[in-house]
Design a protein around this motif. Structure first.
Motif, PDB file in Angstrom:
ATOM      1  N   UNK A  12      16.260   2.485  -3.169  1.00 39.51           N
ATOM      2  CA  UNK A  12      16.240   1.434  -4.173  1.00 39.51           C
ATOM      3  C   UNK A  12      17.599   1.386  -4.850  1.00 39.51           C
ATOM      4  N   UNK A  13      18.144   0.203  -4.934  1.00 41.87           N
ATOM      5  CA  UNK A  13      19.454   0.030  -5.558  1.00 41.87           C
ATOM      6  C   UNK A  13      19.303  -0.015  -7.071  1.00 41.87           C
ATOM      7  N   UNK A  14      20.421   0.014  -7.775  1.00 43.89           N
ATOM      8  CA  UNK A  14      20.393   0.012  -9.236  1.00 43.89           C
ATOM      9  C   UNK A  14      19.817  -1.289  -9.795  1.00 43.89           C
ATOM     10  N   UNK A  15      19.898  -2.370  -9.007  1.00 48.09           N
ATOM     11  CA  UNK A  15      19.342  -3.626  -9.487  1.00 48.09           C
ATOM     12  C   UNK A  15      17.854  -3.764  -9.193  1.00 48.09           C
ATOM     13  N   UNK A  16      17.254  -2.713  -8.647  1.00 51.17           N
ATOM     14  CA  UNK A  16      15.822  -2.728  -8.383  1.00 51.17           C
ATOM     15  C   UNK A  16      15.440  -3.173  -6.990  1.00 51.17           C
ATOM     16  N   UNK A  17      16.389  -3.709  -6.226  1.00 48.08           N
ATOM     17  CA  UNK A  17      16.105  -4.167  -4.871  1.00 48.08           C
ATOM     18  C   UNK A  17      15.963  -2.970  -3.936  1.00 48.08           C
ATOM     19  N   UNK A  18      15.206  -3.164  -2.877  1.00 47.91           N
ATOM     20  CA  UNK A  18      14.991  -2.114  -1.886  1.00 47.91           C
ATOM     21  C   UNK A  18      15.678  -2.494  -0.576  1.00 47.91           C
ATOM     22  N   UNK A  19      16.006  -1.464   0.189  1.00 44.74           N
ATOM     23  CA  UNK A  19      16.561  -1.715   1.505  1.00 44.74           C
ATOM     24  C   UNK A  19      16.245  -0.553   2.435  1.00 44.74           C
ATOM     25  N   UNK A  20      15.989  -0.914   3.713  1.00 50.42           N
ATOM     26  CA  UNK A  20      15.961   0.078   4.779  1.00 50.42           C
ATOM     27  C   UNK A  20      17.360   0.137   5.355  1.00 50.42           C
ATOM     28  N   UNK A  21      17.830   1.325   5.706  1.00 52.25           N
ATOM     29  CA  UNK A  21      19.205   1.444   6.166  1.00 52.25           C
ATOM     30  C   UNK A  21      19.309   2.503   7.248  1.00 52.25           C
ATOM     31  N   UNK A  35      31.309  -4.421  17.779  1.00 44.53           N
ATOM     32  CA  UNK A  35      29.931  -3.939  17.781  1.00 44.53           C
ATOM     33  C   UNK A  35      29.059  -5.017  18.423  1.00 44.53           C
ATOM     34  N   UNK A  36      27.992  -4.581  19.047  1.00 42.41           N
ATOM     35  CA  UNK A  36      27.046  -5.517  19.647  1.00 42.41           C
ATOM     36  C   UNK A  36      25.669  -5.165  19.125  1.00 42.41           C
ATOM     37  N   UNK A  37      25.037  -6.137  18.450  1.00 41.25           N
ATOM     38  CA  UNK A  37      23.722  -5.853  17.886  1.00 41.25           C
ATOM     39  C   UNK A  37      22.680  -6.783  18.497  1.00 41.25           C
ATOM     40  N   UNK A  38      21.462  -6.303  18.544  1.00 40.59           N
ATOM     41  CA  UNK A  38      20.326  -7.081  19.018  1.00 40.59           C
ATOM     42  C   UNK A  38      19.209  -6.962  17.994  1.00 40.59           C
ATOM     43  N   UNK A  39      18.502  -8.061  17.785  1.00 43.55           N
ATOM     44  CA  UNK A  39      17.428  -8.102  16.797  1.00 43.55           C
ATOM     45  C   UNK A  39      16.151  -8.555  17.500  1.00 43.55           C
ATOM     46  N   UNK A  40      15.082  -7.765  17.312  1.00 42.41           N
ATOM     47  CA  UNK A  40      13.793  -8.068  17.924  1.00 42.41           C
ATOM     48  C   UNK A  40      12.747  -8.188  16.814  1.00 42.41           C
ATOM     49  N   UNK A  89      33.695  -3.624   6.333  1.00 46.44           N
ATOM     50  CA  UNK A  89      33.005  -2.457   5.778  1.00 46.44           C
ATOM     51  C   UNK A  89      32.144  -1.756   6.822  1.00 46.44           C
ATOM     52  N   UNK A  90      32.230  -2.217   8.081  1.00 51.57           N
ATOM     53  CA  UNK A  90      31.388  -1.689   9.158  1.00 51.57           C
ATOM     54  C   UNK A  90      29.913  -1.722   8.735  1.00 51.57           C
ATOM     55  N   UNK A  91      29.513  -2.903   8.259  1.00 52.70           N
ATOM     56  CA  UNK A  91      28.171  -3.050   7.707  1.00 52.70           C
ATOM     57  C   UNK A  91      27.599  -4.401   8.140  1.00 52.70           C
ATOM     58  N   UNK A  92      26.321  -4.396   8.499  1.00 53.46           N
ATOM     59  CA  UNK A  92      25.628  -5.633   8.863  1.00 53.46           C
ATOM     60  C   UNK A  92      24.291  -5.674   8.135  1.00 53.46           C
ATOM     61  N   UNK A  93      24.105  -6.736   7.401  1.00 57.67           N
ATOM     62  CA  UNK A  93      22.827  -6.969   6.698  1.00 57.67           C
ATOM     63  C   UNK A  93      21.983  -7.891   7.563  1.00 57.67           C
ATOM     64  N   UNK A 129      26.711   0.708   9.451  1.00 56.61           N
ATOM     65  CA  UNK A 129      25.564   0.728   8.554  1.00 56.61           C
ATOM     66  C   UNK A 129      24.750  -0.554   8.739  1.00 56.61           C
ATOM     67  N   UNK A 130      23.487  -0.381   9.085  1.00 53.35           N
ATOM     68  CA  UNK A 130      22.542  -1.488   9.195  1.00 53.35           C
ATOM     69  C   UNK A 130      21.689  -1.521   7.944  1.00 53.35           C
ATOM     70  N   UNK A 131      21.436  -2.706   7.419  1.00 51.52           N
ATOM     71  CA  UNK A 131      20.665  -2.830   6.181  1.00 51.52           C
ATOM     72  C   UNK A 131      19.658  -3.960   6.321  1.00 51.52           C
ATOM     73  N   UNK A 132      18.403  -3.667   5.982  1.00 53.56           N
ATOM     74  CA  UNK A 132      17.341  -4.676   5.981  1.00 53.56           C
ATOM     75  C   UNK A 132      16.765  -4.728   4.569  1.00 53.56           C
ATOM     76  N   UNK A 133      17.002  -5.804   3.812  1.00 51.69           N
ATOM     77  CA  UNK A 133      16.469  -5.890   2.444  1.00 51.69           C
ATOM     78  C   UNK A 133      14.954  -6.091   2.458  1.00 51.69           C
TER      79      UNK A 133
END
Length: 802
Positions: free
Chosen positions: A780-789, A733-738, A707-711, A758-762
């Motif tokens: 905010x998703x339909x289930x009430x959860x939030x995410x930065x994207x 893809x090459x990702x780095x997390x700091x 899905x070209x998506x990383x959570x 698509x990058x997603x941080x819950x």
């Protein structure tokens, strides 16, 4: 000893126009490795093994430079130089004479390990001589390169005589007899033009050639009474060297093998010898590339170093056998062939550290041979490098294959990969329950990870991995458009999850059971366990087992029920797989901590004794190889994964730190299979025990490449106030997390990528309300959860720490 005098052969061209051994040469092995990571060994472990790794040939000897007969799988034959499925040499040794006097055993020895090479350094009291040996096995060539450097710190030139003896032993791998590989007597012939010896097996086209980059003064006649068992032959080469005052002299050797012809062995020898610097640089640079992927930077520098070297260790495990295939092997020196379950654990770690090519090759190998041997979806357990299968498969290996394929798909996004292996998965799940579940309750009967005699009823690990297999197979079926099958698998997974929590749970023990069986089965196992515990002088275990026996006799039951007898590590697999409900999981995880020592988790809990909490010394194994009393990295890693699954990263980190205590304990740069210094000197599944907790859980990298998506959902240990993981590879893809904690109240998480996925941080509702997002948005998703994207190259979120 009889000698043969020869005419010197045409000298090989040396890079830069230097003569062999001239001091200050830019292409010396030591110079080429001067900026590589290096760890020195300990005096106490000089008489223990090291490995010079290679995918076509590797070498195992002792850190003091010797080659004793080691190993139990083929008794005394697991060391030396192997070009699987053929052994080339038992090893080699040298003799040095100064003024006609043979030097004795060195007074000082230093072993240094590099990611892709090793070195030894020897000194003698009262002798102005230092000798260094550096060796490596080049990529994709069945050979080994050696470099000796003789240093003279004295004020006068030093004349010496140097003899090099190669101990050829051309013999088959384990189970060779099943494929017509018979071991005949070896003989050796000398080539005066090249200055080399070539040994061959009398009945097979197996050859090994050895020689140096200069002409020997004389050759030393072959002999078969060389101190080694078997049908080998030893032959030597003698060189006269003059070491200038305060100078040095170098001599290089190469060893080349072939299972086809003497000519090819000679070609490998010449290639390795002539191109040694280039080959070493290529391998060194490739290892630098391994280090750069999933590069971890954390406050705990010991764990950081262990993580880096485990990536190197993982590459040590790769073996390529022409005509058979390429795959990761299980362990060095006694398991240098292919296993189902070892790969099913390890390859998840390989994906997480970017070593994905061998993942696909290993899966292809296991699947193709399993289909050829079993033909019913069952995944093999153990296969030698000649293609002979020893064990067609323990029960757990078939469901674990399904889970492995799903996890690899998450990282690769390759739908054709799923399509290629789904027939095996589908057939295997059918075989699993149709042929191994006599009572039809969904729990297959048979051996899982614990190969204890009689422990083959309904095992907890088999049940847990079967549940996970149906869950993952359901997802695979859905991706491939088989919705009805997906629903059926999902239903089965849900049923098994509920039943594992009810039918395997032992309330009195606060633990999942080792197994489910009849009272009669349990009583037989109790008697065996009492003998084991009594023999090991574990009175607490004897008392507990006797109490369990009396309870069974006083409260008999018909049918099957759960039993906790051995406290085997596999009771933690429901938490590893996330199957356990939270209440039971937390209780079981507390119980599990009772069966640990400073290095990790006991394989069998009843082997624990009063020293378990404090004993940080060497493992005292039995004379005959056995895992009795063992603490191992895999059970410890399973508990680290389990703790993270239930939101306890500090506990998970504790298990990683325990394992790290065994890093470089015996072999610098490696971590033994049995902690801290027993069994295999390097083990493939160690990377599972570190990479999954670190990459997928602490840093929370959860890809869905299709899905070209990383959570990214990190759960950092409290001690890691600042941490980074760079260049994690996900399907191109090459990702780095700091990660950085600020004032103990906020954390900043930055994620960068090289592709526009698509990058997603819950985030929780509280975090979302008080966070700052840069480079993306918040929703905010339909289930009430939030995410930065974000789909940009960088996403940064500063949020409160809950």
């Amino acid at each position: 000893m009889q000698t043969i005098r020869i005419i010197p052969f045409l000298a090989l061209a040396i890079l830069g126009g230097c003569a062999p051994g001239e001091p200050g040469e830019p292409d010396s092995f030591g110079d080429l490795l001067k900026n590589s990571p290096a760890i020195s060994g300990k005096l106490a472990y000089l008489e223990s093994p090291y490995v010079t790794p290679g995918n076509r040939a590797y070498m195992v000897g002792h850190q003091d430079g010797s080659f004793p007969e080691i190993g139990w799988h083929i008794p005394g034959e697991m060391g030396g130089i192997w070009m699987h499925p053929v052994k080339l040499m038992d090893g080699f040794h040298t003799e040095i004479r100064v003024g006609g006097q043979l030097l004795p055993k060195p007074d000082s020895t230093l072993f240094v390990n590099y990611p892709m090479a090793n070195s030894h350094r020897w000194e003698w009291k009262g002798q102005p001589l230092v000798v260094r040996r550096v060796q490596f096995s080049p990529d994709d060539l069945p050979g080994v390169a050696l470099e000796y450097v003789f240093e003279n710190p004295g004020p006068e030139p030093l004349q010496l005589e140097f003899d090099f003896f190669g101990a050829a032993d051309l013999r088959p791998t384990w189970l060779g007899e099943r494929t017509g590989m018979t071991d005949g007597p070896d003989s050796a012939s000398f080539d005066p033009e090249e200055g080399t010896w070539t040994a061959r097996d009398a009945g097979q086209p197996w050859f090994v050639t050895w020689g140096a980059d200069r002409a020997p003064r004389e050759s030393l006649s072959p002999r078969t009474d060389n101190g080694y068992k078997g049908n080998g032959v030893t032959a030597g080469l003698r060189y006269s060297l003059e070491i200038p005052a305060k100078g040095s002299q170098r001599i290089r050797f190469a060893i080349g093998g072939s299972d086809t012809s003497a000519a090819l062995a000679g070609q490998v020898w010449k290639k390795v010898l002539e191109d040694a610097p280039t080959l070493l640089v290529g391998k060194r640079d490739r290892y630098e590339g391994l280090a750069a992927l999933s590069k971890l930077t954390i406050p705990d520098k010991d764990l950081q170093e262990a993580f880096e070297w485990l990536k190197y260790n993982s590459d040590w495990m790769v073996q390529t056998v022409p005509g058979i295939g390429t795959g990761i092997t299980a362990g060095i020196p006694d398991y240098p062939w292919w296993f189902g379950v070892d790969s099913e654990y390890a390859l998840r770690g390989y994906m997480a550290v970017g070593q994905d090519a061998v993942v696909f090759e290993t899966i292809r190998l296991l699947d193709s041979v399993s289909r050829a041997v079993n033909g019913n979806g069952r995944i093999l357990h153990e296969m030698s490098t000649n293609g002979a299968v020893f064990n067609p498969g323990n029960i757990n290996e078939t469901p674990q294959f399904a889970s492995l394929v799903w996890h690899v798909y998450r990282w690769s996004g390759d739908r054709e990969f799923l399509r290629a292996y789904f027939p095996t998965i589908r057939q295997g799940l059918d075989w699993l329950l149709r042929e191994n579940d006599a009572d039809g309750n969904g729990f297959p009967d048979g051996f899982g990870m614990m190969e204890i005699h009689g422990l083959d009823s309904e095992m907890i690990d088999v049940a847990a991995y079967t549940q996970a297999a149906f869950e993952h197979a359901s997802k695979i079926a859905a991706v491939l458009g088989e919705s009805e099958l997906s629903e059926r698998y999902s239903t089965k997974a849900g049923q098994l999850k509920d039943r594992i929590n009810s039918d395997f749970w032992s309330e009195p023990n606060n633990s999942y059971a080792d197994f489910r069986g009849t009272d009669q089965q349990a009583l037989r196992l109790i008697e065996d366990a009492i003998v084991r515990a009594d023999t090991l002088d574990k009175p607490w275990a004897v008392a507990e087992l006797e109490a369990t026996r009396e309870s069974l006799r006083g409260n008999p039951a018909t049918g099957v029920r759960p039993f906790v007898l051995h406290h085997n590590w596999v009771v933690n697999t429901p938490m590893e797989m996330g199957i356990a409900d939270s209440a039971r999981a937390l209780r079981a995880l507390e119980t599990a901590r009772k069966f640990t020592n400073p290095f990790g988790v006991f394989v069998t809990g009843i082997d624990r004794d009063e020293t378990a909490g404090s004993d940080a010394g060497s493992f005292r194994g039995s004379k005959a190889f056995s895992y009795t009393g063992a603490v191992m990295t895999l059970p410890t890693g399973v508990l680290a994964v389990a703790e993270n699954n239930y939101g306890r990263p500090d506990r998970a980190l504790d298990y990683l730190r325990r394992m790290t205590r065994s890093f470089s304990f015996a072999l610098p740069g490696s971590m033994y299979e049995v902690s801290p210094d027993y069994g295999m000197i390097a083990q493939a599944w160690n990377i599972y025990s570190f990479a999954v907790p670190v990459v997928e859980q602490f840093f929370g990298i959860q890809p869905m490449a299709s899905e070209r998506k990383i959570r990214i959902a990190p759960q950092m240990p409290g001690a890691w106030k600042e941490a980074s993981l760079e260049h994690v590879q996900v399907a191109g893809n090459s990702i780095s997390v700091y990660y950085r904690e600020v004032n103990g109240e906020q954390a900043t998480l930055q994620v960068t990528q090289t592709s526009g996925w698509e990058l997603e941080i819950p985030l929780s509702a509280e975090q979302a309300a008080n966070s700052v997002v840069e480079g993306g948005g918040m929703e905010q998703a339909t289930d009430g959860a939030y995410r930065a994207f974000s789909t940009s190259g960088s996403l940064t979120v500063t949020y409160p720490i809950n």
